[in-house]
Each structure stands twice: as structure tokens, then as C-alpha cells.
Design an enzyme around this catalytic site. Structure first.
Site, PDB file in Angstrom:
ATOM      1  N   SER A  25      10.660   0.839   6.059  1.00 39.70           N
ATOM      2  CA  SER A  25       9.367  -0.192   6.540  1.00 39.70           C
ATOM      3  C   SER A  25       8.479  -0.179   5.337  1.00 39.70           C
ATOM      4  O   SER A  25       8.761   0.884   4.534  1.00 39.70           O
ATOM      5  CB  SER A  25       8.266   0.146   7.014  1.00 39.70           C
ATOM      6  OG  SER A  25       7.817   1.259   8.019  1.00 39.70           O
ATOM      7  N   LEU A  60       0.467  -1.295  -0.352  1.00 39.09           N
ATOM      8  CA  LEU A  60       0.008  -0.285  -0.280  1.00 39.09           C
ATOM      9  C   LEU A  60       0.633   1.140  -0.369  1.00 39.09           C
ATOM     10  O   LEU A  60       0.918   2.501  -0.246  1.00 39.09           O
ATOM     11  CB  LEU A  60      -0.968   0.615   1.216  1.00 39.09           C
ATOM     12  CG  LEU A  60      -1.865   1.236   1.021  1.00 39.09           C
ATOM     13  CD1 LEU A  60      -2.851   1.424   0.763  1.00 39.09           C
ATOM     14  CD2 LEU A  60      -2.255   1.367   2.557  1.00 39.09           C
ATOM     15  N   ALA A  61       2.147   0.954   0.784  1.00 39.27           N
ATOM     16  CA  ALA A  61       3.011   2.601   0.735  1.00 39.27           C
ATOM     17  C   ALA A  61       3.928   1.276   1.160  1.00 39.27           C
ATOM     18  O   ALA A  61       4.947   0.771   1.888  1.00 39.27           O
ATOM     19  CB  ALA A  61       2.391   3.193   2.016  1.00 39.27           C
ATOM     20  N   ASP A  88       6.419  13.191  14.743  1.00 36.59           N
ATOM     21  CA  ASP A  88       6.815  12.943  13.467  1.00 36.59           C
ATOM     22  C   ASP A  88       5.541  13.531  12.118  1.00 36.59           C
ATOM     23  O   ASP A  88       4.740  12.819  11.954  1.00 36.59           O
ATOM     24  CB  ASP A  88       6.826  11.756  13.215  1.00 36.59           C
ATOM     25  CG  ASP A  88       7.753  11.512  11.262  1.00 36.59           C
ATOM     26  OD1 ASP A  88       8.762  12.774  10.774  1.00 36.59           O
ATOM     27  OD2 ASP A  88       8.183  10.444  10.870  1.00 36.59           O
TER      28      ASP A  88
END
Length: 549
Positions: free
Chosen positions: A135, A129-130, A287
Site C-alpha cells: 500500500s 507520505l510513505a 507487527d
């Protein structure tokens, strides 16, 4: 140092030279032996002379890969160290890398689960998905309840690669520190150490899962922030499983406008969320770039944020929180003397700092900001300018304050992107004043006492014995002090007597010596000399033997 690290070091230096980054080094960092090594080992010249130094650094870090991209992103928040031009260029770095093979992701996930994926999940999609530098995320359905989830898994061998690059960075930073000498403002070794702590924290997905659970619990009843549910039983150091969300990226202004989002409310909630995390919970998402923030699709008139990626979280001590709040209030009251005092009292700068000089430096930087309307003053830039000024007074910038400054700049930029008329001060001031009011006065004292009540109730039965022991000790101490006083008085008496005899003997000896040269009887000088000698012996022998009381 291994052959691989030497090869990697050569590649890094070669890349930096290709972008002409040796041109920006100060002369003291390019002695003759540096020039000799550069010309003999690296024959490459700057291929990008048409670009600025900041742009060349950005392109070099982009080419060096994920670890350097993340370092560049972190450096972009350190405007107390870098010029605005360089920081702005580094802020454009994007953590986008090609995905790795889905079959490898499957193997990595199954290694953590110690079972085939199909044991726990249906519909696992090997197409990610990404993907990011550390990661990659895959979708699936949880077998036990049919809910859609995402599986976040670390890249193969990413830990080894990052550790190798960190070692190289650390060694390089120490060399630069040595070349710059004492008193350098950049402090590269300190910067790399902060970065090392941050990025190693991101390599542990179990820790990220625990952070997400804590943040979710802090806002479980909130209508402003939603943190996806984490399936803790499927979380490991290299794997994390959480609820899949369906929101609109906060950067997609067109889609948000199309659904009729209340931008004013959304922007104000962003500011409130930041101050709530910092001052109420002392646990803030550090973040908060646009890639980690989504907006709910339902009920656009009452929108809420969806927060992802809790790998980097910040905390402040109670002392830091109080001084930070007082700093903001003092700034908007234009009380520069108080700001200077706060920096010294908090220990952020040395207590030996010249208070008046520091106050004047703060005034020179901050006073021009008030030429703008209050709603145009940036909290993040206030904090940044204060840190930058304090840097000249040898401030020790705490890593958590750097995280806070970075997050505040993100939140402000986001808020004004959503709603340009956002008055950050009017939104934050009531919150800060209420928090400060809660820290002082009877209510605050009662609250502090209440939190300590279990501890004191546990200690209460010991009080009678402690009181008795202290009284007993007090009596012994008084007796001991009396003995010491007696010894001291005796010592003083002996010392006075000895000094008197020694002085008298000295006078007699001097007189006896003088009488030899005078028309005196033959007996007079000898009487004086003998008497003086006898008194000197008595005085010397009567001296106190020691000064132990």
C-alpha cells in the site's frame, strides 16, 4: 498453470540459482534428473561465492520483490526452523519499494469512494507520505471538520500479483515437502500456508480498520498507548482513512534523547503493553517492528506509544494463554518437569511423547541460560528455544504462537534498545502472577459463573421439564436394562445347558469309539455311540439362537 506463471517460475528459479542457493540443498534433493534439468534449462552459475548462504538468500529475496521480502521477514522470526545466521540476515530485509504514481492513487481512491476526492477531502497530496510493498499513504484534510488525515490505498493489481506468487510458492513447497519426505523439520507447505493467511489478511484494509478500532477501544483510557482514530465511513477493502499523527519514530534515539524522553518508563510500558494485550485483551498487535511504532512528542517525562498498521493481529485461546503463563513461571522456577508436562497437556506435542526424555532435552537447553543474571534473560529466546527443542519431539507449532514469539522478540529488542538495563522478568512477573491468580480460586470461579449467568438464566425455565424428561427416560432405561439382564441370564442358562450336553455327548462318542477296541459286550459301544449322538443333537438344537439383548 498459465504462461505468465511459468515465466514467473522460471525467473524465480533463475534468480535463486544466480545466488547459488542450490548449493545449500541436501544431496537427497539434488538427484541426477535435478542436475540434468539445471544444466540444460539454466546455465547460470553462482555469482556470489564470496557471500554466506544467509546473505545470498536475503539478496535473492530482495531482488524477487515485495512478496518474497515479506516472506523473508516472516522466516526471520522462525528461528526454530532456520539457523541464527540465516534468520539474522533475513531480519535485515526492508519493505521499501518505490512509490507508484499519485495519479493512479487518486483513481484507486475515487473508485472506492465512488466520488471525486474533493467531495470529502481538501488538500489531497499526490506525493505519498510513505510507500510499502502492498500500500501507499497520502495526506489530506477532512472537509467536514478540517482535521488532518491520511489515506492508505492498495497498490494497483497487487492482489493478482500476490495471488500468483502465492500459488507458485505453494506448488514449490509441496514439491520440497515431497523431496524431503516424512519427518522433515522444515515443513515448507505449512510455512507457506501460514504466510498466505497472514499476507491475504493485509490485503483487506477494511479488516485492518476494524482491528485498529478494536485496539483503540481496548486502550481508550490508557496513558501508555494511543491508536489513531479511524474514519470507518471512509474505509473499504482497498482504502482506509485515519487520523494523521505527529510522533517521533521509536528508532530515532537521537531525537528521543533530545526531547528528554524517560527511556526507563517507556521501556517498561512497552513490556506491560505487550502482556496486557496478550493476557487481558487476548488481542495483540503482531507487527510491532520499529516502522509501525512512534513516540509522543508532548510530555516526554510521561511518554506514550503510538501504534500504526493493524493489518496483522494475534489472538490466543484461553488454554494457550494459561499454558504460556505457566510456562514462563515454570521456567524461572527452573521446573523443567512442569514445562514438559505443560507442552503435552496443551496438545502442542503428542501425549505419546517420552516425558522424561523431553524434560531432559528442555533442561539441557534452558539450564545454561541461568548462568546470566535474570535481567539479561530474554523471554523471546526462552520461548524460541523451547519451541526449537519441542520441534525434535514433533511439536505442532500454532500460527498464533509464532506471531506471539515474533512480537515478544520485537518488544524485548525495542525495550533493551531504549533502556539497556531493562529487567524484563521483574517487569513481567507481577503481571503474570496476578493473571494466574485471577484464573484460579473463588474469585475466578465467581467471574466464570457470572459470565455464564445470562445463558443459565435463559435456560432456567426449561429445568423442570428437563428434569421430568430425564426421570422418565431414567425409568425407561432401568426397565430396558432389566429386560436386557433377563435376556442375558436366559441366554447364559441356555448356553450352559447346551455346552453340558455337547461335552457329555463328546465323552460318550469317544468312549463308544474306544470300546470297539476293547473286550466289551457287543452292545456297550453302540449304546455309547447312539446316546452320544442323541445328546449331541439335543445340545446343538438347544443352543441360544442369537446374542441380541
Amino acid at each position: 498453470m498459465t504462461l505468465a506463471s511459468i515465466r514467473r517460475g522460471y525467473h524465480v528459479i533463475k534468480t535463486l540459482l544466480q545466488y547459488g542457493l542450490d548449493d545449500v540443498l541436501p544431496p537427497k534433493m539434488t538427484p541426477w534428473y535435478f542436475t540434468l534439468a539445471r544444466n540444460s534449462l539454466f546455465w547460470i552459475r553462482n555469482k556470489h561465492k564470496d557471500k554466506s548462504g544467509g546473505e545470498r538468500l536475503k539478496l535473492a529475496m530482495q531482488e524477487l520483490g515485495p512478496v518474497y521480502i515479506k516472506l523473508g521477514q516472516m522466516l526471520s522470526t522462525r528461528r526454530d526452523l532456520l539457523s541464527d545466521e540465516w534468520a539474522t540476515e533475513l531480519a535485515m530485509l526492508q519493505d521499501k519499494v518505490p512509490p507508484f504514481d499519485g495519479a493512479l492513487a487518486r483513481l484507486a481512491i475515487e473508485a472506492e469512494l465512488k466520488a471525486p476526492i474533493e467531495t470529502f477531502f481538501d488538500d489531497f497530496n499526490e506525493t505519498p507520505l510513505a510507500s510499502a510493498s502492498i500500500s501507499q499513504v497520502h495526506t489530506a484534510t477532512l472537509k467536514s471538520n478540517g482535521k488532518a488525515v491520511v489515506l492508505k490505498v492498495l497498490r494497483p493489481n497487487v492482489e493478482t500479483k500476490i495471488q500468483a506468487d502465492l500459488l507458485l510458492m505453494s506448488q514449490t513447497a509441496k514439491v520440497i515437502d515431497y523431496l524431503l519426505g516424512e519427518g522433515n523439520r522444515l515443513r515448507p507447505a505449512e510455512v507457506i500456508e501460514d504466510y498466505r493467511v497472514t499476507i491475504l489478511g493485509e490485503l483487506n484494509l477494511k479488516l485492518e480498520a476494524l482491528n485498529a478500532i478494536k485496539l483503540r477501544n481496548n486502550f481508550i483510557d490508557s496513558d501508555a498507548l494511543y491508536i489513531p482514530y479511524v474514519y470507518e465511513e471512509f474505509c473499504y477493502p482497498r482504502l482506509m482513512v485515519m487520523e494523521r499523527i505527529y510522533g517521533i519514530p521509536v528508532s530515532d534515539i537521537v531525537a528521543l534523547k533530545a526531547q528528554g524522553t524517560n527511556f526507563k518508563l517507556l521501556a517498561e510500558r512497552g513490556v506491560e503493553l505487550f502482556f496486557t494485550q496478550v493476557f487481558r485483551d487476548n488481542f495483540f498487535h503482531a507487527d510491532m517492528h520499529p516502522g509501525n511504532i512512534f513516540i509522543s512528542r508532548e510530555n516526554p517525562e510521561n511518554p506514550y506509544y503510538i501504534g500504526l498498521d493493524c493489518g496483522i493481529m494475534g489472538t490466543l485461546s484461553e488454554v494457550d494463554k494459561r499454558y504460556l503463563a505457566e510456562n514462563f513461571l515454570a521456567f524461572f522456577n527452573r521446573d523443567y518437569h512442569r514445562i514438559a508436562q505443560l507442552y503435552i497437556e496443551s496438545g502442542w506435542v503428542s501425549e505419546k511423547t517420552d516425558l522424561q526424555a523431553f524434560e531432559q532435552a528442555i533442561k539441557v537447553v534452558c539450564e545454561p541460560m541461568f548462568n546470566k543474571p535474570l535481567d539479561e534473560i530474554s523471554f523471546g529466546h526462552v520461548l524460541l528455544e523451547l519451541f526449537r527443542t519441542a520441534r525434535h519431539f514433533d511439536i505442532v507449532v500454532q500460527p498464533q504462537l509464532v506471531l506471539l514469539e515474533k512480537t515478544l522478540l520485537y518488544i524485548e529488542g525495542l525495550g533493551r534498545q531504549l533502556y539497556p538495563q531493562l529487567d524484563l522478568w521483574q517487569t513481567a512477573k507481577p503481571f503474570l502472577e496476578q493473571w494466574m491468580a485471577e484464573q484460579v480460586g473463588p474469585k475466578a470461579m465467581f467471574k466464570k459463573v457470572s459470565t455464564k449467568l445470562p445463558y443459565w438464566s435463559d435456560k432456567l425455565p426449561e429445568f423442570p421439564e428437563l428434569i421430568y424428561d430425564n426421570l422418565k427416560l431414567g425409568r425407561k432405561l432401568l426397565s430396558s436394562q432389566q429386560q436386557m439382564l433377563d435376556k442375558y441370564l436366559k441366554y447364559q442358562q441356555q448356553a450352559h445347558k447346551s455346552n453340558y450336553l455337547l461335552i457329555t455327548s463328546a465323552i460318550l462318542l469317544i468312549c463308544g469309539t474306544l470300546l470297539f477296541n476293547q473286550d466289551a459286550t457287543l452292545l456297550s459301544p453302540y449304546v455309547c455311540l447312539i446316546s452320544g449322538a442323541v445328546l449331541w443333537i439335543i445340545g446343538w438344537r438347544s443352543r441360544p439362537k442369537n446374542r441380541k439383548f
